[in-house]
Design an enzyme around this catalytic site. Structure first.
Site, PDB file in Angstrom:
ATOM      1  N   THR A  23       0.872  -1.171   0.000  1.00  0.00           N
ATOM      2  CA  THR A  23       0.000   0.000   0.000  1.00  0.00           C
ATOM      3  C   THR A  23       0.901   1.210   0.000  1.00  0.00           C
ATOM      4  OG1 THR A  23      -1.577  -1.171   1.369  1.00  0.00           O
ATOM      5  CG2 THR A  23      -1.819   1.189   1.207  1.00  0.00           C
ATOM      6  N   LEU A  24       0.834   1.965  -1.049  1.00  0.00           N
ATOM      7  CA  LEU A  24       1.726   3.105  -1.137  1.00  0.00           C
ATOM      8  C   LEU A  24       1.162   4.321  -0.416  1.00  0.00           C
ATOM      9  CD1 LEU A  24       2.734   2.677  -4.859  1.00  0.00           C
ATOM     10  CD2 LEU A  24       4.162   2.252  -2.870  1.00  0.00           C
TER      11      LEU A  24
END
Lengths: 225, 224
Positions: A23-24
């Protein structure tokens, strides 16, 4: 974390961002949740805003959900990850019920489960982008705890997430005391939410409040300005 | 422990998509810079925005799953199932996908429903939803003009007006307005070419040629 300007040397051990699933950054986020223990149980409040960057895009988002017989989960951060956590919890409670042994998972146990989930995801560099507040009452014992997206967890008489850490907790530290009455508890929480509305740009003026009593559970929607 | 906010949040997704509920069903609308109402099942359609490839592949998968689900179930799928399937794909592949979708449908259990699934895979049920780059210009319009319990015609006109307003201001939206109305009686698709839409601020009447203007009875240059 979004290191937009991170320039890696050729022999870097980090690998490129496309190498691993992670998850950026969050997209649709909920802002602060605040909660406290009072004489007869737990009070938890959050606003109903879902922000999309700087746009206040959704105004009826539920950031708190009760589940199982004894617990209440509130979350700030990415809403899709919160919805996923709720799915995990549904499964957990289902298996718990399937034992059919008269026992049921209490808030302390669920808090521990969530801590493990959050910490393990963090270790894989794929966190659930949430700060969680877990409250409830089991067998007359109140419980209130929190877990962050990197797995930091603790239990306290009053907790808050996000901006609430900076704005609400000082107020709670000053004014909370053992055996708060329901009215005083509500007033204290509302004071916190007021300050958050003034100073947090992602706050909206529509609140969701959950009350957890020794004997039952109530949920209110309160539009206040 | 909130780290820095998403700096890429308001992603331009070149189009305008809208879904609204009315008393009896839903109306979906979009400009023509995208393929509008994509059919998922008889009574559920989806509006796509974002990467065309991503939204197409997600819709295709969901259509495929819904088809099988319908066979197993023995009756039409519900809009809730369609929306949740989309959510699953969007959420579990959030690193790779860039797609914002609006699902609208009618089923006998819940009537007309609209579900928004923005970037990230959040599923949110709403009385109306807007998306795409053109939607930025519509938040104020909806805040002011939206009301519950519109009739079918009111709802459709409302959607057409909204898309047309977005087209007027959003460079990435344009062309014509397409709507899909879904209710207990079935599905109706409508098409509104640009000349059928009302003129907004600083827009002029369309002319075929300058020559027509000059040859007309009273040519007025710069008729603003």
């Amino acid at each position: 974390m979004n290191f937009m300007a991170l320039k890696q040397p050729e022999n870097s051990l980090l690998g490129s961002e496309s190498d691993s699933q992670r998850t950026l950054y969050p997209y649709v986020t909920g802002t602060s949740v605040a909660a406290l223990e009072y004489k007869d149980g737990i009070l938890m409040a959050a606003d109903m805003g879902g922000s999309y960057g700087s746009t206040l895009r959704y105004k009826s988002v539920e950031q708190m959900k009760p589940f199982g017989k004894h617990s209440l989960l509130g979350a700030s951060g990415e809403i899709s990850d919160f919805q996923e956590i709720l799915h995990y919890l549904d499964e957990l409670i289902l298996y718990d019920n399937m034992w059919d042994d008269g026992n049921s998972l209490g808030p302390k146990e669920v808090h521990n489960y969530l801590t493990r989930v959050m910490y393990n995801r963090r270790n894989k560099f794929n966190p659930l982008w949430n700060s969680l507040v877990l409250g409830g009452v089991k067998n007359g014992n109140k419980y209130l705890g929190t877990v962050s997206m990197i797995g930091v967890n603790f239990e306290d008489n009053h907790v808050a997430t996000g901006f609430g850490n900076h704005l609400a907790r000082p107020i709670l530290r000053q004014e909370w005391h053992e055996n708060l009455s329901f009215e005083d508890g509500v007033k204290l929480l509302e004071k916190c939410m007021h300050v958050l509305l003034y100073r947090d740009r992602s706050a909206v003026n529509k609140l969701q409040v959950h009350i957890f009593l020794y004997t039952c559970r109530l949920h209110l929607l309160d539009k206040s300005s | 422990m909130d780290l820095e906010m998403n700096l890429n949040a308001s992603h331009s997704m070149g189009t305008t998509i809208i879904g609204v509920t009315y008393n009896g069903g839903v109306v979906l609308g979009a400009d023509s810079r995208t393929s509008t109402g994509m059919y998922l099942t008889d009574n559920v359609y989806v509006c796509r925005s974002g990467s065309a490839a991503d939204s197409q592949i997600v819709s295709d998968y969901v259509r495929y799953f819904l088809h099988q689900h319908t066979i197993q179930l023995g009756q039409s799928a519900t809009s809730k199932v369609a929306a949740n399937l989309i959510r699953l794909l969007s959420y579990n592949n959030k690193n790779m996908l860039e797609t914002g979708l609006i699902v609208g449908g009618w089923d006998k259990y819940e009537g007309g429903k609209i579900y928004a699934i923005p970037l990230g895979g959040t599923l949110i049920e709403q009385p109306f939803a807007i998306g795409g780059s053109g939607s930025s210009y519509l938040y104020g319009f909806f805040d002011q003009a939206w009301k519950e319990g519109m009739t079918k015609d009111e709802a459709e006109q409302f959607v057409v007006k909204a898309v047309s307003l977005a087209i007027a201001r959003d460079g990435a939206s344009g062309g014509v307005v397409r709507t899909v109305i879904i209710n207990s009686e079935g599905v109706t698709r409508n098409f509104y070419p640009s000349d059928k839409l009302q003129l907004w601020h600083e827009e002029l009447e369309p002319q075929n040629s300058l020559l027509d203007l000059l040859n007309s009875s009273s040519p007025e240059p710069m008729n603003i």
